[in-house]
Write a protein that holds these residues in place. Structure first.
Motif, PDB file in Angstrom:
ATOM      1  N   GLU A   1       0.825  -1.211   0.000  1.00  0.00           N
ATOM      2  CA  GLU A   1       0.000   0.000   0.000  1.00  0.00           C
ATOM      3  C   GLU A   1       0.859   1.262   0.000  1.00  0.00           C
ATOM      4  N   VAL A   2       1.986   1.203   0.728  1.00  0.00           N
ATOM      5  CA  VAL A   2       2.898   2.349   0.780  1.00  0.00           C
ATOM      6  C   VAL A   2       3.406   2.664  -0.633  1.00  0.00           C
ATOM      7  N   ALA A   3       3.871   1.626  -1.336  1.00  0.00           N
ATOM      8  CA  ALA A   3       4.415   1.818  -2.684  1.00  0.00           C
ATOM      9  C   ALA A   3       3.354   2.402  -3.608  1.00  0.00           C
ATOM     10  N   GLU A   4       2.140   1.866  -3.496  1.00  0.00           N
ATOM     11  CA  GLU A   4       1.056   2.347  -4.353  1.00  0.00           C
ATOM     12  C   GLU A   4       0.738   3.813  -4.045  1.00  0.00           C
ATOM     13  N   ALA A   5       0.668   4.144  -2.745  1.00  0.00           N
ATOM     14  CA  ALA A   5       0.360   5.524  -2.346  1.00  0.00           C
ATOM     15  C   ALA A   5       1.440   6.483  -2.845  1.00  0.00           C
ATOM     16  N   LEU A   6       2.699   6.047  -2.779  1.00  0.00           N
ATOM     17  CA  LEU A   6       3.807   6.891  -3.245  1.00  0.00           C
ATOM     18  C   LEU A   6       3.713   7.101  -4.754  1.00  0.00           C
ATOM     19  N   ALA A   7       3.503   5.989  -5.480  1.00  0.00           N
ATOM     20  CA  ALA A   7       3.438   6.065  -6.947  1.00  0.00           C
ATOM     21  C   ALA A   7       2.305   6.981  -7.390  1.00  0.00           C
ATOM     22  N   HIS A   8       1.143   6.815  -6.752  1.00  0.00           N
ATOM     23  CA  HIS A   8      -0.017   7.614  -7.139  1.00  0.00           C
ATOM     24  C   HIS A   8       0.133   9.091  -6.827  1.00  0.00           C
ATOM     25  N   ARG A   9       1.041   9.399  -5.883  1.00  0.00           N
ATOM     26  CA  ARG A   9       1.265  10.815  -5.551  1.00  0.00           C
ATOM     27  C   ARG A   9       2.486  11.375  -6.283  1.00  0.00           C
ATOM     28  N   GLY A  10       2.943  10.643  -7.274  1.00  0.00           N
ATOM     29  CA  GLY A  10       3.986  11.168  -8.152  1.00  0.00           C
ATOM     30  C   GLY A  10       5.408  11.062  -7.626  1.00  0.00           C
ATOM     31  N   HIS A  11       5.617  10.261  -6.582  1.00  0.00           N
ATOM     32  CA  HIS A  11       6.982  10.097  -6.063  1.00  0.00           C
ATOM     33  C   HIS A  11       7.763   9.143  -6.964  1.00  0.00           C
TER      34      HIS A  11
ATOM     35  N   GLU B   1       1.293 -17.006  14.328  1.00  0.00           N
ATOM     36  CA  GLU B   1       0.204 -16.039  14.187  1.00  0.00           C
ATOM     37  C   GLU B   1       0.762 -14.825  13.459  1.00  0.00           C
ATOM     38  N   VAL B   2       0.192 -14.557  12.284  1.00  0.00           N
ATOM     39  CA  VAL B   2       0.678 -13.468  11.436  1.00  0.00           C
ATOM     40  C   VAL B   2      -0.372 -12.372  11.392  1.00  0.00           C
ATOM     41  N   PHE B   3       0.000 -11.169  11.835  1.00  0.00           N
ATOM     42  CA  PHE B   3      -0.973 -10.080  11.937  1.00  0.00           C
ATOM     43  C   PHE B   3      -0.993  -9.232  10.671  1.00  0.00           C
ATOM     44  N   PRO B   4      -2.203  -8.958  10.143  1.00  0.00           N
ATOM     45  CA  PRO B   4      -2.320  -8.183   8.910  1.00  0.00           C
ATOM     46  C   PRO B   4      -1.916  -6.720   9.133  1.00  0.00           C
ATOM     47  N   THR B   5      -1.416  -6.087   8.081  1.00  0.00           N
ATOM     48  CA  THR B   5      -1.031  -4.674   8.160  1.00  0.00           C
ATOM     49  C   THR B   5      -1.823  -3.867   7.143  1.00  0.00           C
ATOM     50  N   ARG B   6      -1.938  -2.575   7.420  1.00  0.00           N
ATOM     51  CA  ARG B   6      -2.602  -1.667   6.475  1.00  0.00           C
ATOM     52  C   ARG B   6      -1.991  -0.287   6.637  1.00  0.00           C
ATOM     53  N   LEU B   7      -2.039   0.502   5.576  1.00  0.00           N
ATOM     54  CA  LEU B   7      -1.482   1.851   5.634  1.00  0.00           C
ATOM     55  C   LEU B   7      -2.479   2.797   6.289  1.00  0.00           C
ATOM     56  N   VAL B   8      -2.004   3.552   7.279  1.00  0.00           N
ATOM     57  CA  VAL B   8      -2.849   4.569   7.923  1.00  0.00           C
ATOM     58  C   VAL B   8      -2.387   5.940   7.429  1.00  0.00           C
ATOM     59  N   HIS B   9      -3.301   6.636   6.756  1.00  0.00           N
ATOM     60  CA  HIS B   9      -2.942   7.947   6.204  1.00  0.00           C
ATOM     61  C   HIS B   9      -3.077   9.031   7.259  1.00  0.00           C
ATOM     62  N   ARG B  10      -1.984   9.744   7.525  1.00  0.00           N
ATOM     63  CA  ARG B  10      -2.061  10.936   8.370  1.00  0.00           C
ATOM     64  C   ARG B  10      -1.449  12.085   7.580  1.00  0.00           C
ATOM     65  N   ARG B  11      -0.573  12.870   8.205  1.00  0.00           N
ATOM     66  CA  ARG B  11      -0.159  14.091   7.520  1.00  0.00           C
ATOM     67  C   ARG B  11       1.143  13.976   6.733  1.00  0.00           C
ATOM     68  N   THR B  12       2.009  12.989   7.047  1.00  0.00           N
ATOM     69  CA  THR B  12       3.381  13.053   6.531  1.00  0.00           C
ATOM     70  C   THR B  12       3.590  12.516   5.111  1.00  0.00           C
ATOM     71  N   LEU B  13       2.501  12.025   4.502  1.00  0.00           N
ATOM     72  CA  LEU B  13       2.642  11.589   3.103  1.00  0.00           C
ATOM     73  C   LEU B  13       1.722  12.425   2.221  1.00  0.00           C
ATOM     74  N   ALA B  14       2.331  13.143   1.278  1.00  0.00           N
ATOM     75  CA  ALA B  14       1.552  13.998   0.371  1.00  0.00           C
ATOM     76  C   ALA B  14       2.125  13.885  -1.040  1.00  0.00           C
ATOM     77  N   ALA B  15       1.600  14.687  -1.954  1.00  0.00           N
ATOM     78  CA  ALA B  15       2.080  14.655  -3.339  1.00  0.00           C
ATOM     79  C   ALA B  15       3.552  15.056  -3.398  1.00  0.00           C
ATOM     80  N   ALA B  16       4.276  14.436  -4.334  1.00  0.00           N
ATOM     81  CA  ALA B  16       5.686  14.777  -4.509  1.00  0.00           C
ATOM     82  C   ALA B  16       5.807  16.226  -4.955  1.00  0.00           C
ATOM     83  N   PRO B  17       6.743  16.974  -4.357  1.00  0.00           N
ATOM     84  CA  PRO B  17       6.932  18.365  -4.791  1.00  0.00           C
ATOM     85  C   PRO B  17       7.540  18.379  -6.193  1.00  0.00           C
ATOM     86  N   ALA B  18       7.199  19.380  -6.966  1.00  0.00           N
ATOM     87  CA  ALA B  18       7.824  19.530  -8.279  1.00  0.00           C
ATOM     88  C   ALA B  18       9.277  19.908  -8.053  1.00  0.00           C
ATOM     89  N   ARG B  19      10.210  19.173  -8.681  1.00  0.00           N
ATOM     90  CA  ARG B  19      11.632  19.505  -8.509  1.00  0.00           C
ATOM     91  C   ARG B  19      12.214  19.938  -9.830  1.00  0.00           C
TER      92      ARG B  19
END
Lengths: 333, 333
Positions: free
Chosen positions: B162-172, B315-333
């Motif tokens: 989910e992290v990779a997908e969120a990064l890709a979709h935000r242009g990182h 016992e394997v515990f499932p993980t999920r991405l929790v969206h808060r403030r520190t992940l946003a769209a990649a800045p234009a460089r």
């Protein structure tokens, strides 16, 4: 079953030397210890701690009683106590208080501890009386109660005196405080010391500018929110400890208030997170590690003295104000 | 000395019932327990744990082995394990690893533990082999090694996908990573999962954009500083856990870099500090409390099964991405 006598024979030492070597006693040379350990290992010998306890009447285990293991204050305390106790060949067993005080006492007794470190005693707790009546050695850490016992505490007055002076010199007149619970010696002492020091500079602490609660993040958060909702917001907030101050900083951050430009925040303890650049908390510092180690040492010495135990010892650690980013001049209002 | 027989006589029950009642066994009614406790209290009876241990061959104590008690990850783990073990009438004893692995094994054995929770095992540690060879029950928490044993771990791949997908979709496109040590299963798994997930979105992780170190604040701080010194700074930094992410946020803060406007940061664990407004960390979450409790439960069940112990349980515990403030769209460089 392999016994310590088998190990003694193989290592070419006496049986008591085996016990001492495996207990890492300072009275056995490193060389002998190594020989005994090698012999024990090759025979697959495991020390029977239960047998040792029955023989000596001691378990070499001490309890640490806290209310809230998740509190950010404890990792540093536990780590330091653990290291000190390990060096003195004792184990640390964690205990948490339930609402039912009776329960804790029974549990502490039934678990065969040599002594107890009390880290979160309330002044009205029946536990110190029960421990004293049963002859269980205990030491107060950070807090005390009316029952006499050895203690390791801080001299809050010195550091809080510096806080009041720093606030006064920076033009703060409208100062708020978040206090700890009234039924804790720490809460009461810090409140008294701060009130007195501020008064010395002509700064009062009216009811509207004080908040009270457990030494946790939630208390700091709730206190700061209350202050921010006042018609006239305080220019500085003094917190009962760093964990509370972190809660206060969180609430200010949430409300979009700049620290220290719009409100100054002061903590107490100088925990490692106070040094994190995101907080850079101005706080009252003392040697927490040395204090935790002192409590552990006092307890073991008390246990080992047994009936020869002398007068109570109180180690009081000096405090001083550490200036970082969160305390600045009062904003013009 | 008062014995359990005296308590039995006063309470009007058999001696084994006294033992069971004071051990809070589920096979004794609440009423009987109360009667036994009252009798024990009035006689000042203290259970001899050493005697109990010699009789049963069990100490009802389990060890928790960690490397670094001061790490912000542990208070939450220790609190949850402690609660679970207390409910199962066992005590938790803390142990820290020294550089010398041999030493820990000896200490663990000599302290008469019924079993061990391994929270920081490295994949090359000799400890699991030694525990297995001596027949000491143990359970892996969070990490595992090549030696089979019960375990409570997380499914890192799902959350990191989910992290990779969120990064890709935000242009990182220029993503950096701070990995854990290579000789930990956690470090290796998370690295592999993240690399694979990013690759799936066509994002590579060149050497210059990776940093590696222990799961602590210092590692995050050093990693972020290194990235910030590059001619072209990454637009996002994925950290091996929240404690490391806190270090990275600290370094960005120190350098005056805005998160997430100039650089996004992602953590792993969703510890309570990740929810603090000053951090508001986007992170990979799972039920850490349930996982700590599962490890404690697995260990007690393994101990109690004794020779009837069956196959290993994971016992394997499932993980999920929790969206808060520190992940946003990649800045234009």
């Amino acid at each position: 079953m392999v016994t310590s006598h088998d190990v003694a024979r193989l290592a070419g030492v006496s049986q008591p030397t085996v016990s001492r070597a495996l207990r890492d006693s300072p009275n056995v040379s490193a060389e002998t210890k190594e020989r005994v350990r090698r012999a024990a290992r090759s025979l697959g010998y495991v020390v029977s701690e239960s047998g040792r306890a029955l023989a000596s009447g001691r378990t070499r285990r001490v309890g640490l009683l806290v209310t809230d293991l998740e509190n950010q204050f404890y990792p540093y305390v536990i780590a330091a106590m653990h290291r000190q106790l390990e060096a003195l060949d004792h184990q640390l067993i964690l205990h948490t208080e339930d609402r039912d005080g009776e329960d804790v006492t029974e549990r502490l007794f039934s678990h065969g501890l040599d002594g107890v470190l009390l880290a979160t005693t309330t002044s009205d707790s029946a536990l110190p009386v029960r421990l004293r009546d049963r002859g269980v050695p205990f030491v107060y850490f950070n807090r005390t109660s009316a029952v006499e016992a050895d203690s390791a505490t801080v001299d809050a007055a010195a550091g809080l005196g510096e806080v009041a002076e720093a606030l006064a010199h920076r033009g703060h007149r409208r100062v708020a405080a978040i206090f700890g619970p009234r039924n804790t010696s720490t809460g009461e002492e810090r409140e008294e010391a701060l009130r007195e020091a501020l008064e010395h500079h002509g700064i009062g602490l009216p009811r509207a500018l004080t908040h009270r609660g457990p030494f946790d993040v939630e208390t700091g958060h709730a206190g700061m929110r209350r202050f921010l909702a006042l018609p006239q917001c305080p220019t500085a907030v003094v917190c009962s400890n760093d964990v509370v101050a972190i809660g206060a900083v969180n609430a200010a951050h949430e409300a979009g208030l700049a620290i220290p430009e719009q409100v100054s925040v002061v903590g107490f303890d100088d925990l490692p997170p106070a040094r994190w650049p995101v907080f850079a908390l101005t706080t009252v510092a003392y040697d927490l590690t040395a204090m935790a180690q002192a409590a552990a040492r006092l307890l073991i010495e008390r246990i080992e003295a047994g009936d020869r135990a002398g007068s109570y010892r109180h180690e009081v650690f000096p405090t001083r104000l550490v200036h970082r980013r969160t305390l600045a001049a009062a904003p013009a209002r």
